[in-house]
Design a protein around this motif. Structure first.
Motif, mmCIF file in Angstrom:
data_model
loop_
_atom_site.group_PDB
_atom_site.id
_atom_site.type_symbol
_atom_site.label_atom_id
_atom_site.label_comp_id
_atom_site.label_asym_id
_atom_site.label_seq_id
_atom_site.Cartn_x
_atom_site.Cartn_y
_atom_site.Cartn_z
ATOM 1 N N LEU A 42 0.834 -1.204 0.000
ATOM 2 C CA LEU A 42 0.000 0.000 0.000
ATOM 3 C C LEU A 42 0.868 1.253 0.000
ATOM 4 O O LEU A 42 0.592 2.226 -0.723
ATOM 5 N N ASN A 43 1.925 1.246 0.800
ATOM 6 C CA ASN A 43 2.839 2.396 0.849
ATOM 7 C C ASN A 43 3.580 2.597 -0.464
ATOM 8 O O ASN A 43 3.884 3.729 -0.857
ATOM 9 N N LYS A 44 3.866 1.515 -1.163
ATOM 10 C CA LYS A 44 4.631 1.604 -2.418
ATOM 11 C C LYS A 44 3.754 1.926 -3.620
ATOM 12 O O LYS A 44 4.245 2.480 -4.607
ATOM 13 N N GLN A 45 2.475 1.577 -3.562
ATOM 14 C CA GLN A 45 1.612 1.653 -4.746
ATOM 15 C C GLN A 45 0.665 2.842 -4.755
ATOM 16 O O GLN A 45 -0.208 2.932 -5.610
ATOM 17 N N GLY A 46 0.817 3.777 -3.812
ATOM 18 C CA GLY A 46 0.047 5.011 -3.900
ATOM 19 C C GLY A 46 -1.012 5.218 -2.844
ATOM 20 O O GLY A 46 -1.737 6.217 -2.886
ATOM 21 N N LEU A 47 -1.127 4.294 -1.876
ATOM 22 C CA LEU A 47 -2.111 4.457 -0.797
ATOM 23 C C LEU A 47 -1.419 4.357 0.564
ATOM 24 O O LEU A 47 -1.684 3.443 1.348
ATOM 25 N N PRO A 48 -0.547 5.289 0.882
ATOM 26 C CA PRO A 48 0.176 5.224 2.167
ATOM 27 C C PRO A 48 -0.780 5.357 3.343
ATOM 28 O O PRO A 48 -1.777 6.063 3.281
ATOM 29 N N TRP A 49 -0.440 4.663 4.432
ATOM 30 C CA TRP A 49 -1.314 4.651 5.605
ATOM 31 C C TRP A 49 -0.619 5.309 6.787
ATOM 32 O O TRP A 49 0.597 5.415 6.854
ATOM 33 N N HIS A 50 -1.457 5.758 7.730
ATOM 34 C CA HIS A 50 -0.987 6.507 8.894
ATOM 35 C C HIS A 50 -1.658 5.933 10.138
ATOM 36 O O HIS A 50 -2.772 5.412 10.073
ATOM 37 N N GLU A 51 -1.004 6.076 11.286
ATOM 38 C CA GLU A 51 -1.499 5.509 12.532
ATOM 39 C C GLU A 51 -1.610 6.585 13.611
ATOM 40 O O GLU A 51 -0.773 7.477 13.688
#
Length: 412
Positions: free
Chosen positions: A395-404
């Motif tokens: 997800l981080n590499k393909q354009g949908l980075p996530w946050h916590e």
């Protein structure tokens, strides 16, 4: 060989196709099939015009017709079929996969055409047949369902001993500058939104009137937005796979103008999904009148803006995530994991808006997980039943980075 056949050529399929072309080191052979071959050909041209040189085959197929599907699968012989067609067609495609020895992936669970109702039971019933055939079926690999389940699995693996409360929150704070338009197939969208709400609490499912339960929730980089409780399919699998969950809900934002139009559509009968008889003049001879059967919601779909055409003028962003409450090492804790996606960035990369992007990217990643052997086991599975870690990394590499956010105010 990683031979994949994708069914569908709409907004989500367009994003997934672009992402497959960007990952040609994983996907060695690719075909796109749809009811209209010219749509597939136009999609291939758009990909090549962006500079991706992956060879892509196209085909025409009626996904309602098992025999047509079997003929196509038999001639192309894909290892994996990615179903990005309509939810009505899940079962016909699964039948053809079993007949031809293909594994299967989709982004939305089956829904009968004549009833606005969706649940996993129809597809879960295929589990033993896929096991016996040695084939994998991955269900609900979009964002919600999809990433929402993977977020939950990741939280359970790394941050909780027990999950007690799960709230999936979905905000679209974008503006497409249309009076009324839906962000994906209007027929599916309106059927989903006008259903009664459903949530899980203390072992029971509780039904609510459509959009009757709502409250403002604050979304990162967006602010407060009125959020409405809805039924959503991933709740069904998540409470089954995480039995410590005591409460599970799904929330989605809607603007007041959208709700006003939706109310009018329902009040004048345009959201009906049953057939009505209509008498009209023939297009090529107005002096002759004929009686035809139409479904009002399908007619409405034909006159509303095409979701594929919204991206050019779309600004703002989406914010989708999971707000989770539970315990770790005997202590209460909260956890919020989310992604914000820019409509403008999605359009510049793929020609589609952010809602299509957030569904199409995970579909490609799920296919990648299959071909890498990470998500590959006989049977029918929801995404949270696989290891979430390699998916979260992609997800981080393909354009949908996530946050916590740890131990913050969940507002729920």
């Amino acid at each position: 060989m990683a031979k994949v056949l994708m069914i569908g050529a709409g907004g989500v399929a367009t994003v997934a196709a672009f992402k497959i072309a960007q990952n040609a080191d994983v996907f060695t052979d690719f075909m796109i099939a749809s009811r209209r071959k010219e749509k597939c050909d136009a999609l291939v041209k758009a990909i090549h015009d962006k500079g991706y040189d992956m060879p892509i085959k196209t085909a025409e197929v009626d996904a309602d017709d098992v025999e047509q599907l079997k003929a196509l699968f038999g001639s192309y012989q894909p290892e994996l079929v990615v179903n990005l067609a309509l939810p009505y067609q899940d079962l016909t495609i699964m039948e053809a996969c079993l007949a031809c020895g293909c594994s299967y992936l989709d982004t939305a669970n089956y829904e009968p055409k004549d009833e606005a109702h969706f649940e996993y039971s129809w597809q879960w019933a295929y589990k033993e047949r896929f096991e016996q055939a040695g084939l994998t079926a991955i269900l609900g690999c979009g964002f919600d369902p999809g990433v929402s389940g993977i977020y939950t699995a990741y939280a359970a693996k790394h941050h909780f001993d027990e999950i007690h409360q799960l709230d999936i929150v979905d905000c679209n704070a974008g503006n497409h500058h249309k009076a009324f338009a839906t962000n994906f197939n209007p027929e599916i969208n309106i059927r989903e939104i006008t259903q009664k709400g459903l949530y899980y609490e203390d072992g029971k499912w509780i039904e609510t009137e459509p959009l009757s339960v709502h409250k403002p929730l604050t979304y990162p980089n967006i602010g407060p937005r009125e959020s409405y409780l809805m039924h959503h399919e991933e709740l069904e699998s998540l409470v089954k796979n995480y039995p410590t969950i005591k409460k599970a809900r799904f929330w989605m934002t809607f603007g007041q103008q959208y709700l006003t139009y939706l109310d009018v559509i329902q009040n004048i009968g345009m959201s009906r999904i049953d057939e009505i008889t209509y008498e009209a003049p023939l297009a090529d001879d107005p002096d002759i009148r004929t009686r035809v059967k139409i479904v009002p919601l399908q007619f409405l779909k034909a006159v509303l803006p095409n979701p594929q055409d919204l991206g050019e003028n779309y600004d703002g962003e989406t914010s989708i995530g999971c707000r989770i409450r539970g315990t770790k090492d005997g202590k209460e804790r909260t956890y919020y994991v989310y992604n914000n996606c820019s409509h403008r960035a999605a359009y510049e990369e793929t020609g589609m808006q952010g809602v299509s992007y957030t569904t199409g990217v995970p579909a490609m990643i799920g296919a990648m997980m299959f071909f890498k052997g990470l998500w590959k086991k006989p049977g029918v599975w929801n995404v949270e039943e696989f290891d979430p870690d390699p998916f979260m990394e992609q997800l981080n590499k393909q354009g949908l980075p996530w946050h916590e956010v740890f131990d913050g105010d969940l507002e729920l």
